[in-house]
Design a protein around this motif. Sequence first.
Motif, mmCIF file in Angstrom:
data_model
loop_
_atom_site.group_PDB
_atom_site.id
_atom_site.type_symbol
_atom_site.label_atom_id
_atom_site.label_comp_id
_atom_site.label_asym_id
_atom_site.label_seq_id
_atom_site.Cartn_x
_atom_site.Cartn_y
_atom_site.Cartn_z
ATOM 1 N N SER A 148 40.592 50.865 27.926
ATOM 2 C CA SER A 148 41.124 49.540 28.233
ATOM 3 C C SER A 148 42.636 49.624 28.382
ATOM 4 C CB SER A 148 40.770 48.538 27.132
ATOM 5 O OG SER A 148 39.376 48.268 27.123
ATOM 6 N N VAL A 149 43.164 48.999 29.456
ATOM 7 C CA VAL A 149 44.609 48.979 29.679
ATOM 8 C C VAL A 149 45.040 47.555 29.994
ATOM 9 C CG1 VAL A 149 44.672 51.355 30.516
ATOM 10 C CG2 VAL A 149 44.369 49.481 32.147
ATOM 11 N N SER A 150 46.312 47.315 29.816
ATOM 12 C CA SER A 150 46.857 45.985 30.069
ATOM 13 C C SER A 150 46.834 45.665 31.564
ATOM 14 C CB SER A 150 48.286 45.909 29.546
ATOM 15 O OG SER A 150 48.895 44.704 29.946
ATOM 16 N N LEU A 151 46.594 44.395 31.875
ATOM 17 C CA LEU A 151 46.617 43.933 33.264
ATOM 18 C C LEU A 151 48.039 43.651 33.748
ATOM 19 C CD1 LEU A 151 43.610 41.438 33.340
ATOM 20 C CD2 LEU A 151 43.835 43.515 34.714
ATOM 21 N N TYR A 196 46.256 42.574 41.853
ATOM 22 C CA TYR A 196 45.116 41.653 41.765
ATOM 23 C C TYR A 196 44.983 40.950 40.410
ATOM 24 C CZ TYR A 196 44.088 44.596 45.762
ATOM 25 O OH TYR A 196 44.194 45.300 46.930
ATOM 26 N N VAL A 197 46.013 41.028 39.584
ATOM 27 C CA VAL A 197 45.944 40.361 38.284
ATOM 28 C C VAL A 197 45.843 38.844 38.467
ATOM 29 C CG1 VAL A 197 48.454 40.179 38.035
ATOM 30 C CG2 VAL A 197 47.008 40.241 35.990
ATOM 31 N N TYR A 198 46.325 38.340 39.638
ATOM 32 C CA TYR A 198 46.278 36.905 39.892
ATOM 33 C C TYR A 198 44.840 36.373 39.950
ATOM 34 C CZ TYR A 198 45.136 38.340 44.667
ATOM 35 O OH TYR A 198 44.541 38.919 45.758
ATOM 36 N N LEU A 199 43.876 37.248 40.132
ATOM 37 C CA LEU A 199 42.483 36.822 40.188
ATOM 38 C C LEU A 199 41.957 36.371 38.831
ATOM 39 C CD1 LEU A 199 41.058 39.676 42.477
ATOM 40 C CD2 LEU A 199 41.510 37.295 43.131
ATOM 41 N N TYR A 209 37.053 43.978 41.394
ATOM 42 C CA TYR A 209 35.637 43.680 41.202
ATOM 43 C C TYR A 209 35.317 43.365 39.734
ATOM 44 C CZ TYR A 209 34.622 44.975 45.997
ATOM 45 O OH TYR A 209 34.578 44.993 47.375
ATOM 46 N N GLY A 210 36.314 42.808 39.057
ATOM 47 C CA GLY A 210 36.174 42.541 37.632
ATOM 48 C C GLY A 210 35.017 41.633 37.269
ATOM 49 N N ASN A 211 34.758 40.619 38.095
ATOM 50 C CA ASN A 211 33.656 39.696 37.793
ATOM 51 C C ASN A 211 32.302 40.390 37.889
ATOM 52 O OD1 ASN A 211 35.097 37.333 37.184
ATOM 53 N ND2 ASN A 211 35.378 36.846 39.352
ATOM 54 N N ALA A 246 43.917 36.498 31.632
ATOM 55 C CA ALA A 246 43.240 37.715 31.159
ATOM 56 C C ALA A 246 44.270 38.759 30.742
ATOM 57 C CB ALA A 246 42.333 38.268 32.255
ATOM 58 N N LYS A 247 43.880 39.647 29.835
ATOM 59 C CA LYS A 247 44.845 40.607 29.274
ATOM 60 C C LYS A 247 44.530 42.063 29.591
ATOM 61 C CE LYS A 247 46.193 37.620 25.424
ATOM 62 N NZ LYS A 247 46.298 37.494 23.945
ATOM 63 N N THR A 248 43.251 42.437 29.656
ATOM 64 C CA THR A 248 42.936 43.858 29.825
ATOM 65 C C THR A 248 41.825 44.070 30.845
ATOM 66 O OG1 THR A 248 41.263 43.877 28.061
ATOM 67 C CG2 THR A 248 43.550 44.368 27.429
ATOM 68 N N VAL A 249 41.771 45.297 31.358
ATOM 69 C CA VAL A 249 40.663 45.748 32.203
ATOM 70 C C VAL A 249 40.118 47.041 31.584
ATOM 71 C CG1 VAL A 249 42.246 47.014 33.732
ATOM 72 C CG2 VAL A 249 39.940 46.454 34.525
ATOM 73 N N SER A 250 38.811 47.176 31.586
ATOM 74 C CA SER A 250 38.165 48.352 30.993
ATOM 75 C C SER A 250 37.415 49.131 32.064
ATOM 76 C CB SER A 250 37.195 47.928 29.883
ATOM 77 O OG SER A 250 37.881 47.252 28.847
ATOM 78 N N TYR A 251 37.391 50.455 31.926
ATOM 79 C CA TYR A 251 36.746 51.296 32.937
ATOM 80 C C TYR A 251 36.505 52.693 32.349
ATOM 81 C CZ TYR A 251 41.628 52.743 33.377
ATOM 82 O OH TYR A 251 42.900 53.161 33.106
#
Length: 620
Positions: A358-361, A366-369, A340-342, A373-378
């Motif tokens: 923040s961690v590396s993707l 689901y990184v293909y979405l 649900y990154g978007n 992109a490099k990171t996801v934050s949560y």
Amino acid sequence: MKSNIISIEELQVDWSFEDEYSVNQGGTEHYISRLKEVNKLPFNTGEIFFSDNIWDFSSVTRLNISKSKLVFNFGRTVDLYHDDLKAFVLIKLLENKIKVQSINSAFSHLCLFFNYIYDKNVFSIKDITSEHIGSYLRSRSESSERTLRKARTSILEFYECYSANFDDILSSDIRKALEHGDFKAFKAIAEANKTPNIPDSFFDKLIKVLLKSIDSPVESEYFKGIACVLLLESQTGLRRGEILSIEMDALKPVKLFNGTVAHYLKYTTWKREGGNNVATIATTYINELSKKAFDTLLDLHKDNRLKRNSNYLYCPKKAKLLPLTVDAFSRTAVSYYIFYGNELDSIDCADKYPDLQSVSLKGRPYVYLFPGAKTVSYPTNPQFRVHVCTELYNKGIPLKYIQKFMGHLSAQMQGYYVRPKENQIQEDIEFSKKTIEDVVTGNAKLLGPDASGITNRINQFIEENNYNVAVNIEEISEGLLKTIPIRAKTGGVCIKSSPMRECSKDAMTNEFYCAYGVCPNIFHFFYMVNVSYRQSKELVQTITLNKKRGHLKQAHKESNMLKTIARSKLIPELDELKKEVERKGVQEIMIQYPDLIEIIEDFDNIYREASEWTALNGIL
């Protein structure tokens, strides 16, 4: 040889020992040698061998904490010091005084220390000098002050343990080398590095997305289950392990005296107790969003529970172990934030949300979405806890109630709340400020023999300074805190009209009046009714005991005291509580004053008791 069984409550496993040997009583060295000979740890659950490089307790305990905290990998340090480290870990476990997480943390620091010592060609514990220790600490000068403090503490714990059970190697020079630095400076650094709150903009988006997942008829079972757990975290602030261990019968509806229904959640916590951290059952109030998440999970995983013969609320199909471990769920939660990154704006947003993790993707589902992109934050689980505590605090809810609501052992709330200022006449600035604000805003009516006098003085102060309560509440509070001493008392609050005014009673009378809450300087609010009721019930027990023993004179005195407390404190507080419930609604009162849950649930019976006590004429 006779064998006994002792329970290690921290790990919730048992261990056997021989009568001749016990930790810290002179036989430890011989006992450790015997364990090395039989090559098996003395736990009756599971098999862990002394010679193993890895001691993994995660499969033999019900503690639902991160698995990494239950694993001791001695391969992280050189073979030469394995036995010394194993003896330290085992003794700390058998002493059963501190949490296994703390033992594991100390173990990690000791692995680094012994690797450094070995590289310096020191091959025996007894050959380590204070200079070696000082050199090691200097080699880690780039570490944070918190980390260095923990390193010193861990090394000192090892030396104290070794000296108490084997040979005394803790010299004055070594102890001095392990002394901590400036504590005030450390506290300042800790304050600056406290766990940050979740940004409101991200939190609001997250709640919207979680509810969308839960309500969607086409959402996958996998993501809907994750959304329910995250929603429970966001609304209750419970620790992740506590939520994953909730069972399907944990939700308890209670019909209240005004006809409405409240819901309480029973959960197991391993953090509320001190020392060996015994697992206990705790209860917390939950709101409608929490109930929605609970009810959804109850239905969502119904078939999974039947197939796996499990009672856990969160019971995903592919879970290898139940309850699901904290580490396993944390990995699945990251996949939700990516998918649900978007909608969450959680991809490559480290600059926008620096307070989030923040961690590396790379290598994640689901990184293909998100090509390129490099990171996801949560948010981390502790951040959810911080968010709930902070929201409650910002709404004016006292720390002592937040402490109960969150199942805290301490009311410090991870350092998020205002510290008492220096040179203040108040003992507890937050308690005093809350008391003033309750009176000024009318949030809670001041009760007591001269309540109108204090209230009039406060109103006069506001008028003389041309303050507007709605606009100038901070200035009003700050001004009054400098002139009106306020002190917490059991079941009440002592308020005197001047900081220079001494108590009008002599010392013994003052102590007596304070103890029973009948001093003319003692005031109270409706939310102290649980303490007044507890005092009354304790008096009833004392009266009954004195009557049974024939101490009728004492029983008569205590009956008069019971009548006074019921008439002057308990009944007025109950009356005011009923008015507040009618004015604000049950849910608002429950959220704001969790300590009153039992009073509200049994209001009619308690009021009946209090009325009987006020009518006492003689011994109860």
